[in-house]
Design an enzyme around this catalytic site. Structure first.
Site, PDB file in Angstrom:
ATOM      1  N   TYR A   1     -28.935   3.691 -14.583  1.00 22.52           N
ATOM      2  CA  TYR A   1     -27.468   3.856 -15.034  1.00 22.52           C
ATOM      3  C   TYR A   1     -27.073   2.843 -16.070  1.00 22.52           C
ATOM      4  CZ  TYR A   1     -22.472   4.964 -14.991  1.00 22.52           C
ATOM      5  OH  TYR A   1     -21.120   5.611 -15.057  1.00 22.52           O
TER       6      TYR A   1
ATOM      7  N   ASP B   1     -26.719  23.524 -17.766  1.00 18.39           N
ATOM      8  CA  ASP B   1     -27.539  22.398 -17.085  1.00 18.39           C
ATOM      9  C   ASP B   1     -27.745  21.661 -18.071  1.00 18.39           C
ATOM     10  OD1 ASP B   1     -28.922  20.401 -15.732  1.00 18.39           O
ATOM     11  OD2 ASP B   1     -30.567  21.680 -15.238  1.00 18.39           O
TER      12      ASP B   1
ATOM     13  N   LYS C   1     -26.023   3.411 -20.107  1.00 16.24           N
ATOM     14  CA  LYS C   1     -24.884   3.342 -20.687  1.00 16.24           C
ATOM     15  C   LYS C   1     -25.002   2.328 -21.908  1.00 16.24           C
ATOM     16  CE  LYS C   1     -22.755   6.295 -18.217  1.00 16.24           C
ATOM     17  NZ  LYS C   1     -21.945   7.534 -18.858  1.00 16.24           N
TER      18      LYS C   1
END
Length: 238
Positions: A138, A48, A142
């Site tokens: 996100y 994980d 990024k």
């Protein structure tokens, strides 16, 4: 082939069991590399990667066979939500999987790269780093990957180590097809917005990744290559 030569050909790929990661692993095999995949599913090392302790265990297992001098930080998670609705739990998950994992993998492999005087790091960013609705967590992570890439390029170049990022646009994966049925108006609208008039494939990204992993790409570092069919033209800086 000597053990040292074999180590130089090993490539660690996070999230390499499916989608873009699997395409990169397959392309690496075709190029003569030995992919070492860490993912929560598949036949590689299972872990994980959103958990720092489990990531550390998996990295120890990966490095048990010796140093690894090529790294593709591919694993990631998308947690769509508008800015008002994005939860702290979602934000923390995105940071852990999209950013912390890449940083942790780099630090684990770095001693072997420095000893070899050679290294290739490829970070999987996204076109969303330039801004996209419903992508607060996100896009932030990024964009953070791009920032880390540039810093690593400056700090590690003297050791023969390059660091670059890839920013995919819409890529036809199983996840993409589930969210965008081929005949749906939204899917057609996406395709029409791409200058080359098609959605990308995992192989498109894998081709770019293996170029950046190549020993001959040593004069390319600190760069972001958008594999997006031209969608970032007029958006990304020159």
């Amino acid at each position: 082939m000597s053990n040292a030569s074999q180590n130089l050909q090993r490539v660690l790929i996070t999230g390499g069991a499916s989608g873009i990661g699997a395409a990169i692993a397959e392309r690496c095999r075709a190029e003569g590399y030995e992919p070492v995949v860490i993912d929560r599913v598949g036949d590689g090392i299972r872990a994980d990667l959103s958990d720092a302790a489990d990531t550390e265990r998996a990295l120890r297992e990966a490095l048990a066979g010796g140093p690894i001098t090529r790294l593709v930080n591919n694993v990631g998670v998308v947690v769509p939500a508008d800015a008002e609705s994005q939860t702290l739990a979602e934000f923390d998950l995105a940071i852990s999987l999209n950013l912390r994992c890449a940083f942790q993998c780099m630090q684990a492999l770095l001693p072997g790269m420095k000893e070899a005087g050679f290294g290739r790091i490829v970070n999987m960013s996204s076109r969303a780093a330039l801004g996209k609705e419903l992508r607060t967590a996100y896009s932030a992570t990024k964009a953070g990957l791009i920032g880390m890439t540039r810093v690593w390029a400056l700090e590690l170049g003297r050791h023969g180590i390059t660091a670059n990022a890839i920013g995919p646009g819409p890529i036809r994966t199983e996840l993409f097809d589930r969210a965008n049925p081929p005949d749906a108006p939204r899917t057609r609208a996406i395709i029409e917005s791409v200058p080359v008039k098609r959605v990308g494939t995992p192989d498109d990204v894998a081709h770019t990744a293996t170029y950046l992993l190549d020993e001959r790409s040593g004069f390319v570092t600190g760069q972001v290559i958008y594999v997006c069919g031209g969608m970032t033209v007029g958006v990304a800086g020159v």
